[in-house]
Design a protein around this motif. Structure first.
Motif, mmCIF file in Angstrom:
data_model
loop_
_atom_site.group_PDB
_atom_site.id
_atom_site.type_symbol
_atom_site.label_atom_id
_atom_site.label_comp_id
_atom_site.label_asym_id
_atom_site.label_seq_id
_atom_site.Cartn_x
_atom_site.Cartn_y
_atom_site.Cartn_z
ATOM 1 N N GLU A 358 46.771 53.272 62.542
ATOM 2 C CA GLU A 358 47.266 52.595 63.752
ATOM 3 C C GLU A 358 47.594 51.145 63.462
ATOM 4 O O GLU A 358 48.602 50.608 63.927
ATOM 5 N N ARG A 361 50.873 51.077 61.486
ATOM 6 C CA ARG A 361 52.054 51.430 62.269
ATOM 7 C C ARG A 361 52.356 50.409 63.346
ATOM 8 O O ARG A 361 53.498 50.064 63.591
ATOM 9 N N ARG A 362 51.313 49.923 64.037
ATOM 10 C CA ARG A 362 51.576 49.129 65.235
ATOM 11 C C ARG A 362 51.496 47.630 65.018
ATOM 12 O O ARG A 362 51.996 46.863 65.826
ATOM 13 N N GLU B 138 51.932 42.943 75.404
ATOM 14 C CA GLU B 138 51.652 43.934 74.355
ATOM 15 C C GLU B 138 50.376 43.596 73.602
ATOM 16 O O GLU B 138 49.665 44.481 73.117
ATOM 17 N N TYR B 142 47.539 46.528 73.601
ATOM 18 C CA TYR B 142 47.343 47.203 72.314
ATOM 19 C C TYR B 142 46.063 48.034 72.293
ATOM 20 O O TYR B 142 46.089 49.234 71.987
#
Lengths: 463, 287
Positions: A358, A361-362, B138, B142
């Motif tokens: 994660e 990817r993020r 964001e 998250y």
């Protein structure tokens, strides 16, 4: 009395000047114990003297070497009888000049020189002797003058260090401008030839025509000599091969970069990274015959076994091998960018309970994306300009096709075929190579500018 | 250098016998390590970085709804200890942690324990504000996204708003949630990071020198915030500023060269330290 001997003597004189300048500085200060009276360290006074002795004489030598032949030739030709000169064409004149020079240096082979040439050669030799003596005298005088100037300037308050450093800076600027000027020179030479080409062939036909067949008829009835210069099939061929290459190189390079940067244990990284970078060290001609002799037949065989018709020189084989060649570019640049993502971002993500994938990817991937795009664009411009692989594996037929199993040709391949062998330099066929080169140059330049811009913008974000 | 020799050699006379006396500690902690109402209980923690013994036999409770401050000179192991509490030391390959740490009675040190839910329950705020290079919205969204905390965009919007409100940042950023988080000032970025931590509803918040990169005004705002957050969360804060420890914490732990030298109420530590090292440090004789 050769120029190289003179060069050596100048260097020796510089060393001597350094020594003298240093001694003089120490003497002016009043001995080694009092050198703190000097503005600069004694060595700088030495360098100052050496530069004054060396630079003017070297510059003189450089100009002399460039101009001597021209002047001597002109003087010699002026001595020749006027009626001989009047009857000579430009080509014959240059032949005569080279005869004279060869005879003067004792290299005239096979032919008995005419009386005129012998006289001229003797004259040439005499002039050369005078020129040599003049040069040596001038160099000696300039060296002495330089030394005297430096000697007289050496006082305790003289800022020798600042002077030497500014001269060194000027030298550095000169050397760094060599690369820039060379680029400019290449660009201009390509540009001028391209302009000549576009006088023969309209640029609209070149950029938008779909027919490429650069052979120009020698005889009117010759077959297949249409002389069409529509470069679209070359552009599409280049794009197709580059696209196949990137299709292979981007995923493979990127994923291996992610593995190496984020997952690989240190031990794996220490040997895997150099191994990957060996790929970048393989000469492209080796990739070329790997593509032509191994990959292409394999592809054709594979195609036959599933009922596909794949040409022996297919865009697919060339593209795949080119992709392999580019993998290290993509992976190395991407890994650098991924490593440049600050550890604090990883920590922040882990501390929220994100897993490694994660986080990659993020957080890491989006943060590294601009740099990765920059790296990929650099790889694209490398792919577009790549020559050897496509020369050997992509073929010469200018097919306008998007089928990767067919043979295509690329801009670089056509440049090679247009310019190798005996060519006349005033036909559109040869000049077309320069137009193609210019197009290539402009496209890769634009790609590089975009890539560098993206990379720089990304860097600003974290510094 | 003389102090270093003293640290391992001195055995304070007024040792209080505690239930860990049987452990082979190099230094026995002075003061009450346990808490009547513990959230996290650490017993005999040892940390090595390769062969460097960074934390030596540290035992400490972290009580519910209290702020515990960890102070000590640079390199004393206070940050390393803090990073044990949410197993952030796992991300350092050279680090090795031994001992028992429980959260609400549940052991977190076992290799089989999943760090993902643990880190959602024990959040962390770092020394340097580290907002992600994403928008403010964001940045907060998250954590809830990766843990699947919300079912709809409306719920997520609400969670982002409450997190920002709790971190005292909502009024300043509500009109520019789409602006990049990295464009905020240092103090705002740190509150954004606190809001990000709050968004996954942790029980414990670890703060590793959260104000060391901030100016005094931003520091004061964050200190007020820590005091408010104490009502709902347990907070462990590492700080270099003794004034900050005195202002925000109820208990204080003094670390020295990997040893936990003294623990006690903040009042006691600052007004009547029992151990000589503690006294030397807080009176400013070294550190």
């Amino acid at each position: 009395m050769s120029p190289s001997l003179l060069l050596f003597i100048i260097l020796a004189a510089m060393a001597l000047a350094y020594h003298l300048g240093r001694k003089r500085a120490i003497g002016v200060a009043g001995g080694l114990k009092k050198i703190n009276r000097l503005h600069s360290l004694p060595a700088y006074y030495g360098f100052y003297a050496a530069l004054w002795v060396g630079l003017p004489t070297l510059l003189l030598l450089l100009f002399w070497a460039g101009l001597q032949d021209h002047i001597l030739t002109a003087l010699t030709l002026a001595e020749l009888p006027a009626e001989t000169m009047a009857n000579l064409s430009e080509g014959q004149l240059s032949l005569l000049v080279s005869d004279i020079r060869n005879l003067a240096s004792g290299n005239l082979m096979g032919r008995e020189p005419s009386a005129e040439v012998e006289v001229a050669a003797a004259h040439y030799l005499r002039l050369q002797g005078i020129a040599n003596i003049t040069l040596w005298t001038l160099v000696g005088a300039m060296a002495l003058a330089g030394m005297a100037w430096a000697w007289q300037r050496t006082t305790p308050s003289f800022r020798a260090r600042n002077r030497v450093e500014s001269i060194v800076m000027i030298l550095l600027i000169l050397f760094s401008s060599i690369a820039i000027l060379t680029t400019l020179g290449i660009l201009l030479s390509v540009l001028f030839e391209s302009i000549r080409f576009f006088q023969k062939v309209p640029w609209t036909e070149f950029l938008f025509g779909t027919q490429w067949s650069p052979q120009i008829a020698l005889r009117a009835e010759q077959v297949g000599a249409s002389g069409a210069f529509g470069a679209i099939p070359l552009f599409t061929g280049t794009l197709l091969v580059s696209f196949i290459a990137m299709l292979l190189a981007v995923p493979v390079g990127l994923l291996s970069a992610v593995y190496l940067a984020e997952y690989a244990p240190r031990a794996v990284r220490t040997w895997a990274k150099p191994v990957l970078e060996i790929l970048a060290g393989i000469p492209t001609v080796v990739y070329g015959f790997f593509a032509a002799l191994t990959v292409a037949p394999f592809m054709r065989g594979l195609g036959e076994s599933v009922g596909l018709d794949i040409a022996s020189e297919s865009a697919l084989a060339a593209g795949l091998v080119m992709g392999i060649m580019i993998i290290p570019f993509v992976s190395s640049l991407s890994e650098d960018v991924i490593n440049a993502v600050p550890q604090s971002l990883r920590d922040g993500s882990y501390a929220l309970g994100a897993t490694q994938s994660e986080t990659i990817r993020r957080v890491i991937f989006p943060a590294a994306l601009p740099g990765i795009v920059g790296g990929v664009l650099l790889a694209v411009s490398r792919a577009i300009g790549e020559t050897m692989i496509v020369v050997m594996a992509a073929g010469l037929a200018a097919n306008l096709t998007a089928n990767p199993f067919e043979s295509v040709t690329t801009v670089t391949v056509q440049i090679v075929t247009l310019l190798t062998g005996d060519q006349e330099f005033d036909s559109a066929k040869t000049l077309a190579a320069f137009a193609l080169g210019l197009t290539l140059f402009v496209v890769t330049l634009i790609l590089n500018v975009i890539a560098l811009h993206i990379v720089r913008k990304y860097r600003e974000q974290y510094d | 250098m003389t102090m270093i020799v003293e640290a391992s050699a001195v055995k304070p006379a007024n040792l209080k016998a505690d239930h860990l006396a049987q452990d082979q500690s190099t230094t026995t902690t002075v003061g009450e390590i346990s808490s009547p109402n513990p959230r996290m209980v650490c017993r005999d923690i040892n940390v090595w970085y390769n062969n460097n013994h960074a934390i030596k036999h540290v035992s400490l409770d972290i009580g519910k709804n209290e702020v515990i401050a960890m102070i000590g000179p640079s390199g004393c192991g206070k940050s390393t200890f803090l990073r044990c509490l949410n197993r952030m030391n796992d991300t350092i390959p050279a680090a090795r942690v031994e001992g028992s740490i429980t959260l609400d009675g549940q052991e977190i040190q076992d290799k089989g324990i999943d760090v993902v839910p643990l880190r959602a329950r024990v959040g962390m705020v770092f020394q340097k504000p580290n907002p992600f290079p994403k928008s403010i919205y964001e940045n907060i969204a998250y954590g809830p996204r990766i843990h699947g905390l919300t079912n709809s965009r409306a719920e997520l919007d609400e969670l982002v708003e409450t997190s920002l409100q709790r971190a005292g940042l909502w009024k300043e950023v509500k009109d520019r949630l789409d602006a990049p988080g990295t464009g905020l000032s240092g103090g705002q970025q740190q509150r954004l990071c606190i809001a990000r931590t709050l968004s996954v509803s942790p029980e414990v918040i670890l703060m590793d020198e959260p104000c060391s990169a901030l100016d005094p005004i931003a520091t004061a705002i964050i200190e007020d915030l820590i005091d408010e957050l104490r009502q709902q969360y347990t907070i462990a804060i590492v700080t270099h500023s003794m004034q900050q420890a005195a202002r925000v914490s109820q208990r204080t732990a003094y670390f020295h060269l990997g040893d936990l030298v003294e623990v006690g109420t903040t009042d006691d530590i600052f007004n009547q330290p029992k151990h000589k090292l503690t006294e030397d440090y807080i009176t400013g004789r070294f550190g």
